[in-house]
Scaffold this active site. Structure first.
Site, PDB file in Angstrom:
ATOM      1  N   GLU A 313      -2.422 -15.603  -7.097  1.00  0.00           N
ATOM      2  CA  GLU A 313      -1.325 -16.568  -7.076  1.00  0.00           C
ATOM      3  C   GLU A 313      -0.050 -15.939  -7.629  1.00  0.00           C
ATOM      4  O   GLU A 313      -0.075 -15.255  -8.653  1.00  0.00           O
ATOM      5  CB  GLU A 313      -1.696 -17.797  -7.916  1.00  0.00           C
ATOM      6  CG  GLU A 313      -0.610 -18.859  -7.994  1.00  0.00           C
ATOM      7  CD  GLU A 313      -0.940 -19.978  -8.956  1.00  0.00           C
ATOM      8  OE1 GLU A 313      -0.266 -21.023  -8.903  1.00  0.00           O
ATOM      9  OE2 GLU A 313      -1.870 -19.815  -9.778  1.00  0.00           O
ATOM     10  N   LYS A 380       1.307 -25.071  -1.460  1.00  0.00           N
ATOM     11  CA  LYS A 380       0.440 -25.816  -2.368  1.00  0.00           C
ATOM     12  C   LYS A 380       0.704 -27.307  -2.278  1.00  0.00           C
ATOM     13  O   LYS A 380       1.859 -27.751  -2.256  1.00  0.00           O
ATOM     14  CB  LYS A 380       0.636 -25.323  -3.805  1.00  0.00           C
ATOM     15  CG  LYS A 380      -0.390 -25.859  -4.792  1.00  0.00           C
ATOM     16  CD  LYS A 380      -0.198 -25.246  -6.168  1.00  0.00           C
ATOM     17  CE  LYS A 380      -1.257 -25.749  -7.145  1.00  0.00           C
ATOM     18  NZ  LYS A 380      -1.052 -25.205  -8.508  1.00  0.00           N
ATOM     19  N   CYS A 434      -4.746 -22.084  -7.236  1.00  0.00           N
ATOM     20  CA  CYS A 434      -4.970 -22.450  -8.631  1.00  0.00           C
ATOM     21  C   CYS A 434      -5.967 -23.595  -8.748  1.00  0.00           C
ATOM     22  O   CYS A 434      -7.056 -23.540  -8.199  1.00  0.00           O
ATOM     23  CB  CYS A 434      -3.637 -22.778  -9.298  1.00  0.00           C
ATOM     24  SG  CYS A 434      -3.734 -22.914 -11.107  1.00  0.00           S
TER      25      CYS A 434
END
Length: 562
Positions: A313, A380, A434
């Site tokens: 990430e 995301k 994440c």
């Protein structure tokens, strides 16, 4: 036996700060049942403490007046008991979040007391709900009380995972996901189904033996033996299912010929340096050099038709699509059979004057070219509150607050449902950035079964604590639920490749800088949970709710087992 029979009365007789401290301590001990400790038998001690604290008889409420009116009712005291247990559970289970505020201690350290107590205090409300609901049937038989307690605990954990974007971290069901054989049950019923099972398994023996009213001690002993046997049998069945599942896979993975190798890079960049512009070139070069340093076994590399390079990430903490030099260097890095998937920032320019650009925490897939060609992207969806955005962003920025990433305006979120990345020669890849990997039944909504899960993360925020280890374990459980291999690339650990049964094929530990190359597991195990998701949990919930209703109607008093 007489001493044991007094245990419920001891729990129920505690008053004031002793009662609160005892319940918080029991909740804190419960964290030992989770990763990285996996001492799940501790729940045979701690969950019954919560059960007995929230199932006191109406006549047992102390006569002394309390500060608040609700403290003079059995329901209010039960809710308070649940809250204190939940507070202890979440304070210890989430203490690692303090590390994130120490990355820039001069700016954020003052928030540590608020974070390490405020978040647990809010999450403990769900345990208070358990006490509230369970105490409403305290005049029923023990079977009814145990079922209602278990249903309310599982239901509260489901709500915790969904209300206000949800935070399903350290769901109680994770206690039944180690060792690997026991973990396979997640593919049957999911993590919330395991929570329901765990509550019954760990509470029923003690409740049946010690919560049977004025029955003779011999009757308590007899019922206790039956309850222990039934709980042990259920655990053995779960283990047995896992052994069969692992055994049926056998050594097939050794003969797998996926023709895809995976090269995972773990740069272990200190979090304090990661977002500083002066370190961007160094960080970029580090990722490139590590990508060249890892090599697969010669036999594996020879038959590989595709090599997938994965960076974690925000590996590129800048806008690579706006940087021609970066794209050119990525093109030089990749050959015709290589694909790079990397975490990076992506920007959408504002269309009207006065508006802010939209910035996304993204995954970008690049293929060979001069410059490198963008062949897929994902933005995301599930952002971290106070980490990637602030609730009421403009208002809180106006009074001087900012999220940990210190990005003005916060990150923008992409819309649900989550799209899959389609990589030629590989198939559909489900991207998870994440903590998106901790949300069960929210992995993928497409009709075509994907090839694998890809989780990139930056756990550097949380140092060498239990947090990154819990995160890795929960990601493995998603892999088992979906029956899909998972590639996980983390900035500072834990990076790994697992198969669809959650078995680790290769990994890098905490704070290791390096890379590894391994053949991508070729197996895919379609599980009941991958097909039906939480519908299985809801079906279990409804069936046991009907049993509880029937049991209460047949109940002849508190001492009745039914």
């Amino acid at each position: 036996m007489t001493a044991l029979l007094g245990a419920p009365m001891f729990v129920q007789s505690l008053q004031g700060w002793r009662r609160r401290l005892f319940l918080a301590f029991a909740g804190a001990l419960s964290v030992l049942s989770l990763a990285p400790f996996h001492v799940w038998p501790i729940l045979w001690i701690t969950l019954p403490v919560l059960y007995f604290a929230v199932t006191r008889d109406p006549g047992a409420v102390p006569k002394t007046r309390r500060v608040f009116r609700w403290q003079n009712s059995s329901i209010g005291r039960a809710a308070e008991a649940g809250w204190w247990f939940g507070f202890g559970y979440h304070v210890v289970g989430l203490v690692w979040i303090a590390e994130a505020f120490l990355v820039e201690a001069e700016v954020f350290a003052w928030l540590i007391p608020v974070a390490v107590t405020g978040l647990p205090a809010g999450l403990a409300v769900f345990f208070a709900l358990v006490g509230l609901v369970t105490s409403s049937v305290q005049d029923s038989g023990v079977l009814t009380r145990v079922l209602v307690f278990s249903l309310s605990l599982a239901g509260a954990e489901w709500l915790r995972g969904h209300i206000l974007t949800g935070l399903p971290w350290n769901i109680i069901g994770y206690a039944l996901t180690a060792p690997d054989a026991l973990m396979q049950s997640a593919g049957l019923v999911g993590i919330y189904g395991l929570t329901l099972i765990a509550a019954i398994v760990f509470v029923w023996p003690w409740a049946a033996a010690l919560d049977g009213g004025k029955a003779h001690a011999r009757d308590h002993w007899q019922r206790g033996r039956v309850a222990v046997f039934s709980s042990a049998l259920l655990l053995l069945l779960l283990h047995g299912y896992g052994w069969v599942r692992l055994g049926s896979a056998g050594t097939a993975h050794a003969a797998a010929t996926s023709a895809v190798t995976v090269r995972v890079v773990q740069p272990s960049v200190p979090q304090r340096e990661k977002w500083r512009p002066e370190h961007q070139r160094t960080i970029f070069d580090l990722h490139k050099s590590l990508s060249l340093g890892a090599s697969a076994d010669a036999a594996v590399a020879q038959k590989a038709k595709l090599e997938l390079i994965v960076w974690p990430e925000a590996a590129m903490p800048f806008f690579p699509l706006d940087q021609p030099v970066a794209l050119q260097e990525l093109g030089d890095l990749l050959d015709e059979r290589q694909v790079l998937i990397s975490g990076a920032l992506r920007r959408e320019r504002a269309l009207r004057p006065g508006e802010r650009d939209r910035v996304f925490n993204s995954l970008l897939a690049f293929g060979h070219g001069e410059p490198a060609q963008l062949i897929g992207s994902y933005d995301k969806i599930h952002l971290v509150p106070f980490g990637e955005y602030l609730p009421f962003q403009r208002a809180l920025e106006w009074v001087g607050l900012e999220q940990l990433t210190r990005l003005r305006g916060g990150f923008a979120s992409a819309p649900w449902p989550r799209p899959a990345l389609s990589i030629h020669g590989l198939g559909l890849v489900v991207p998870l950035i994440c903590y998106e990997a901790i949300f069960p039944a929210a992995i993928y909504a497409g009709s075509v079964r994907p090839r694998l899960l890809l989780n990139v993360t930056n756990d550097g925020w949380f140092g060498d604590t239990i947090g990154p280890r819990q995160h890795f374990h929960q990601a493995r459980v998603r892999s088992v639920e979906e029956g899909l291999p998972m590639i996980r690339a983390a900035n500072n650990g834990i990076s790994a490749v697992t198969d669809g049964l959650g078995r680790v094929r290769a990994r890098l530990g905490m704070n290791e800088r390096g890379a590894f190359a391994v053949e991508l597991p070729n197996e895919s195990y379609a599980t009941p949970y991958s097909k039906y998701g939480d519908k299985i949990f809801f079906a279990m919930f409804m069936v046991l709710s009907l049993v509880a209703i029937g049991s209460r109607r047949r109940s002849n008093g508190i001492g009745s087992l039914s």
